[in-house]
Motif scaffolding. Structure first.
Motif, PDB file in Angstrom:
ATOM      1  N   LEU A 185      55.555 -22.932 123.273  1.00 54.61           N
ATOM      2  CA  LEU A 185      55.092 -23.643 124.563  1.00 54.61           C
ATOM      3  C   LEU A 185      53.680 -23.975 124.818  1.00 54.61           C
ATOM      4  CD1 LEU A 185      56.686 -24.146 127.184  1.00 54.61           C
ATOM      5  CD2 LEU A 185      55.957 -21.983 128.254  1.00 54.61           C
ATOM      6  N   VAL A 186      52.860 -23.196 124.481  1.00 60.12           N
ATOM      7  CA  VAL A 186      51.344 -23.478 124.683  1.00 60.12           C
ATOM      8  C   VAL A 186      51.202 -25.019 123.691  1.00 60.12           C
ATOM      9  CG1 VAL A 186      48.953 -22.833 123.878  1.00 60.12           C
ATOM     10  CG2 VAL A 186      50.625 -21.491 125.289  1.00 60.12           C
TER      11      VAL A 186
ATOM     12  N   ARG B 171      53.420 -27.039 122.769  1.00 60.29           N
ATOM     13  CA  ARG B 171      54.117 -28.388 123.262  1.00 60.29           C
ATOM     14  C   ARG B 171      53.247 -28.759 124.576  1.00 60.29           C
ATOM     15  NH1 ARG B 171      60.198 -28.146 125.683  1.00 60.29           N
ATOM     16  NH2 ARG B 171      60.412 -30.522 126.270  1.00 60.29           N
ATOM     17  N   ARG B 172      52.699 -27.910 125.416  1.00 55.24           N
ATOM     18  CA  ARG B 172      51.871 -28.350 126.536  1.00 55.24           C
ATOM     19  C   ARG B 172      50.814 -29.292 126.019  1.00 55.24           C
ATOM     20  NH1 ARG B 172      52.777 -23.454 130.921  1.00 55.24           N
ATOM     21  NH2 ARG B 172      54.698 -24.007 131.380  1.00 55.24           N
ATOM     22  N   HIS B 173      49.982 -28.635 125.084  1.00 51.21           N
ATOM     23  CA  HIS B 173      48.995 -28.995 124.591  1.00 51.21           C
ATOM     24  C   HIS B 173      49.254 -30.760 124.173  1.00 51.21           C
ATOM     25  CE1 HIS B 173      44.993 -29.664 122.641  1.00 51.21           C
ATOM     26  NE2 HIS B 173      45.786 -30.082 121.349  1.00 51.21           N
ATOM     27  N   ARG B 174      50.103 -30.679 123.223  1.00 51.91           N
ATOM     28  CA  ARG B 174      50.782 -31.980 122.790  1.00 51.91           C
ATOM     29  C   ARG B 174      51.237 -32.910 124.102  1.00 51.91           C
ATOM     30  NH1 ARG B 174      53.436 -29.172 119.198  1.00 51.91           N
ATOM     31  NH2 ARG B 174      55.419 -29.667 120.144  1.00 51.91           N
ATOM     32  N   ALA B 175      51.657 -32.486 124.920  1.00 51.61           N
ATOM     33  CA  ALA B 175      51.934 -33.329 126.017  1.00 51.61           C
ATOM     34  C   ALA B 175      50.731 -33.840 126.726  1.00 51.61           C
ATOM     35  CB  ALA B 175      52.727 -32.507 127.098  1.00 51.61           C
ATOM     36  N   ALA B 176      49.982 -32.837 126.945  1.00 48.57           N
ATOM     37  CA  ALA B 176      48.568 -33.275 127.718  1.00 48.57           C
ATOM     38  C   ALA B 176      47.731 -34.146 126.913  1.00 48.57           C
ATOM     39  CB  ALA B 176      47.901 -31.831 127.980  1.00 48.57           C
ATOM     40  N   SER B 177      47.778 -34.030 125.504  1.00 46.69           N
ATOM     41  CA  SER B 177      47.049 -34.791 124.745  1.00 46.69           C
ATOM     42  C   SER B 177      47.631 -36.449 124.766  1.00 46.69           C
ATOM     43  CB  SER B 177      46.980 -34.422 123.205  1.00 46.69           C
ATOM     44  OG  SER B 177      46.355 -33.227 123.147  1.00 46.69           O
TER      45      SER B 177
ATOM     46  N   SER C   8      56.099 -18.289 123.374  1.00 41.28           N
ATOM     47  CA  SER C   8      54.809 -18.600 124.142  1.00 41.28           C
ATOM     48  C   SER C   8      53.887 -19.310 123.327  1.00 41.28           C
ATOM     49  CB  SER C   8      53.876 -17.378 124.480  1.00 41.28           C
ATOM     50  OG  SER C   8      54.676 -16.418 125.389  1.00 41.28           O
TER      51      SER C   8
ATOM     52  N   HIS D 238      49.198 -37.794 127.103  1.00 42.10           N
ATOM     53  CA  HIS D 238      48.785 -38.278 128.665  1.00 42.10           C
ATOM     54  C   HIS D 238      47.314 -38.481 128.693  1.00 42.10           C
ATOM     55  CE1 HIS D 238      52.754 -37.747 129.783  1.00 42.10           C
ATOM     56  NE2 HIS D 238      52.802 -36.509 130.161  1.00 42.10           N
TER      57      HIS D 238
END
Length: 107
Positions: free
Chosen positions: A91-92, A94-100, A88, A102
């Motif tokens: 994953l959090v 990774r999602r934070h880096r992806a959102a940042s 978890s 973008h």
């Protein structure tokens, strides 16, 4: 000693815990010494956190294996909980880096 018993793995767990703790400590010191540079580079703080999590995970797994007197199902529950928490967290991150990336911040 039966090879599927946790006691059969205690010496191996001691080695894994020691190596993992040493590597985690070295990375922590390296990040601490170069904190300004690490924070200035986009994406590096997240990768440093990910590396710390991944290096500390075997330490916690080895501690679970070395806990004396626990039933096999207890060890299983501890390892599953560890896997869920670590997965978890990764994953959090990774999602934070992806959102940042973008949003243009590049973190």
């Amino acid at each position: 000693m039966y090879p599927l018993e946790a006691e059969a793995w205690s010496d191996f767990a001691v080695g894994v815990a020691g190596a993992g703790a040493a590597l985690t400590g070295l990375l922590f010191v390296a990040v601490s010494i170069n904190l300004e540079r690490v924070l200035a580079l986009p994406g590096i703080p997240g990768r440093a956190a990910q590396a710390l999590i991944l290096l500390a995970t075997p330490v916690f797994a080895a501690i679970a294996v070395m806990t004396p007197g626990q039933p096999t199902w207890g060890l299983g529950v501890e390892l599953v909980v560890l896997a869920v928490v670590v997965g978890s967290a990764l994953l959090v991150g990774r999602r934070h880096r992806a959102a940042s990336s973008h949003s243009g911040r590049g973190c």
